[in-house]
Design an enzyme around this catalytic site. Structure first.
Site, PDB file in Angstrom:
ATOM      1  N   HIS A 156       0.839  -1.198   0.000  1.00 33.39           N
ATOM      2  CA  HIS A 156       0.000   0.000   0.000  1.00 33.39           C
ATOM      3  C   HIS A 156       0.874   1.248   0.000  1.00 33.39           C
ATOM      4  CE1 HIS A 156      -3.239  -2.780   1.145  1.00 33.39           C
ATOM      5  NE2 HIS A 156      -4.073  -1.835   0.720  1.00 33.39           N
ATOM      6  N   LYS A 160      -0.526   4.810   4.638  1.00 31.77           N
ATOM      7  CA  LYS A 160      -1.380   3.859   5.354  1.00 31.77           C
ATOM      8  C   LYS A 160      -0.815   3.616   6.743  1.00 31.77           C
ATOM      9  CE  LYS A 160      -3.842  -0.533   4.831  1.00 31.77           C
ATOM     10  NZ  LYS A 160      -5.134   0.109   5.176  1.00 31.77           N
TER      11      LYS A 160
END
Length: 270
Positions: A156, A160
């Site tokens: 990600h 995040k």
């Protein structure tokens, strides 16, 4: 009947995509949009912020002041904020779509309890493709799981805040449940130093955080001489936003109960 949706975290990356998805969905309108106290976006028009044109919905930080303007709340924020919004929705009897990840067991229990009063779709990932992958993982685990090594790799963007991703954990839970294992016992989330040989019943996790990666997940079922990989790559947050709005329309027909995207997409029939 038109469904009036409210979005919290409206100024964030996901919030703007949700506003756009609502504007593109027949039978759904944006009723309210919220941001945190002190945000520089308070007072802005939500539609203009999301580049969909003027909607006449000003971003505010007060749910109570807008409680008559929406029927259902969509929340992709952080656990502590989501739980506060959940309490409000229970008190006002408004359904919720929850895409927030990173809840501890107590937080999940509060969501379960709230579902005795309101309808909730709670999912780690609202992509149609990812939820299809969940079913494929169950089938692969049933055939190969007891005879191979299982590893889950996820990537990600750098912003995040939780790891592994909620989607990766859900993948692990689907596999573990199929194999009759407890992910808390069999999941391996870190490997460092002299770890010893890999145990056959482990479900391993590896996390990558880099750049602007929207979301990538790959699950290995690896045996000697062959490996099956089941993977999903998201290239736009719009896939999650459209799934969440689809879930909202589906949930509008429910009085109470806890659901996930398997219910929304009727994947139990596969």
């Amino acid at each position: 009947m038109t469904l009036r949706v409210a979005i919290v975290g409206a100024g964030g990356r996901m919030g703007r995509q949700l506003i756009q998805a609502v504007s593109e969905t027949e039978g759904v309108v944006l009723g309210a949009a919220f941001e945190r106290q002190g945000s520089s976006l308070l007072g802005a028009d939500a539609g203009e912020l999301a580049n969909v044109g003027h909607l006449g919905v000003q971003i505010t930080d007060d749910l109570a002041s807008q409680q008559d303007q929406f029927d259902l709340l969509i929340d992709f924020t952080r656990p502590e904020g989501t739980l506060a919004h959940l309490a409000f929705c229970v008190a006002q009897h408004k359904n919720m779509v929850i895409g927030t990840t990173g809840f501890d067991d107590d937080g999940k229990a509060k969501i379960q309890q709230a579902a005795d009063s309101i309808g909730i779709v709670f999912a780690s990932n609202f992509s149609v493709g990812v939820n299809l992958v969940f079913k494929l993982l169950e089938k692969a685990a049933k055939v190969m799981g007891d005879y191979c090594d299982i590893e889950i790799i996820e990537a990600h963007h750098r912003h995040k805040v939780d790891a592994p991703s909620g989607t990766a954990l859900s993948m692990g839970e689907h596999i573990a449940k199929t194999l009759g294992r407890d992910l808390k016992t069999h999941g391996v989330f870190t490997r460092d130093g002299i770890t010893g040989e890999r145990k056959r019943d482990e479900i391993g996790f590896a996390t990558i955080r880099a750049s602007d990666v929207v979301g990538e997940h790959s699950v290995w079922f690896a045996d000697i001489g062959e490996r099956v990989e089941i993977a999903h790559k998201a290239t736009s947050r719009m896939t999650f936003a459209k799934g969440a709005v689809r879930a909202a329309k589906w949930l509008a027909q429910k009085e109470k109960g806890l659901f996930d995207m398997t219910d929304v997409l009727d994947l139990n029939q596969l």
